[in-house]
Design a protein around this motif. Sequence first.
Motif, mmCIF file in Angstrom:
data_model
loop_
_atom_site.group_PDB
_atom_site.id
_atom_site.type_symbol
_atom_site.label_atom_id
_atom_site.label_comp_id
_atom_site.label_asym_id
_atom_site.label_seq_id
_atom_site.Cartn_x
_atom_site.Cartn_y
_atom_site.Cartn_z
ATOM 1 N N ILE A 102 24.884 77.605 29.491
ATOM 2 C CA ILE A 102 24.246 76.335 29.121
ATOM 3 C C ILE A 102 24.281 76.158 27.610
ATOM 4 O O ILE A 102 24.591 75.064 27.114
ATOM 5 C CB ILE A 102 22.795 76.272 29.668
ATOM 6 N N ARG A 103 23.971 77.222 26.860
ATOM 7 C CA ARG A 103 24.018 77.135 25.386
ATOM 8 C C ARG A 103 25.429 76.817 24.900
ATOM 9 O O ARG A 103 25.619 75.977 24.021
ATOM 10 C CB ARG A 103 23.527 78.443 24.761
ATOM 11 N N LEU A 137 36.894 61.253 24.633
ATOM 12 C CA LEU A 137 35.850 62.147 24.121
ATOM 13 C C LEU A 137 34.533 61.924 24.858
ATOM 14 O O LEU A 137 33.843 62.883 25.212
ATOM 15 C CB LEU A 137 35.663 61.937 22.621
ATOM 16 N N LYS A 138 34.186 60.667 25.087
ATOM 17 C CA LYS A 138 32.948 60.356 25.812
ATOM 18 C C LYS A 138 33.013 60.852 27.246
ATOM 19 O O LYS A 138 32.022 61.337 27.791
ATOM 20 C CB LYS A 138 32.668 58.856 25.776
ATOM 21 N N ARG A 139 34.176 60.750 27.857
ATOM 22 C CA ARG A 139 34.355 61.233 29.227
ATOM 23 C C ARG A 139 34.145 62.754 29.290
ATOM 24 O O ARG A 139 33.456 63.268 30.165
ATOM 25 C CB ARG A 139 35.751 60.847 29.723
ATOM 26 N N ARG A 140 34.734 63.453 28.314
ATOM 27 C CA ARG A 140 34.569 64.912 28.255
ATOM 28 C C ARG A 140 33.107 65.285 28.005
ATOM 29 O O ARG A 140 32.582 66.232 28.602
ATOM 30 C CB ARG A 140 35.453 65.490 27.155
ATOM 31 N N LYS A 141 32.458 64.529 27.137
ATOM 32 C CA LYS A 141 31.048 64.774 26.817
ATOM 33 C C LYS A 141 30.185 64.584 28.065
ATOM 34 O O LYS A 141 29.288 65.387 28.336
ATOM 35 C CB LYS A 141 30.616 63.825 25.696
ATOM 36 N N LEU A 142 30.464 63.552 28.835
ATOM 37 C CA LEU A 142 29.716 63.294 30.066
ATOM 38 C C LEU A 142 29.907 64.422 31.076
ATOM 39 O O LEU A 142 28.952 64.869 31.712
ATOM 40 C CB LEU A 142 30.131 61.958 30.675
ATOM 41 N N ARG A 161 29.260 72.713 22.718
ATOM 42 C CA ARG A 161 30.466 71.896 22.850
ATOM 43 C C ARG A 161 30.098 70.410 22.952
ATOM 44 O O ARG A 161 30.785 69.550 22.393
ATOM 45 C CB ARG A 161 31.271 72.347 24.059
ATOM 46 N N HIS A 162 29.002 70.106 23.659
ATOM 47 C CA HIS A 162 28.524 68.726 23.807
ATOM 48 C C HIS A 162 28.180 68.152 22.435
ATOM 49 O O HIS A 162 28.575 67.034 22.095
ATOM 50 C CB HIS A 162 27.309 68.728 24.740
#
Length: 57
Positions: free
Chosen positions: A7-8, A38-43, A13-14
């Motif tokens: 999780i950390r 980038l937003k897709r990966r972040k989600l 990465r988030h």
Amino acid sequence: MTIEARIRELGNRHRQLDEIIQREFGRPAVDELQVRELKRRKLRLKEEITSLEARAG
């Protein structure tokens, strides 16, 4: 690797993706396709974090 460590790692990465997105918006010519990816990966990271947190209790 423990769930908490994962999780950390995902949280880091988030945050990194968020910083990259913010820098992209600071540029004169924003690459919308890049920002969208980038937003897709972040989600996806956020969804994985939420799933892991639910399992960790």
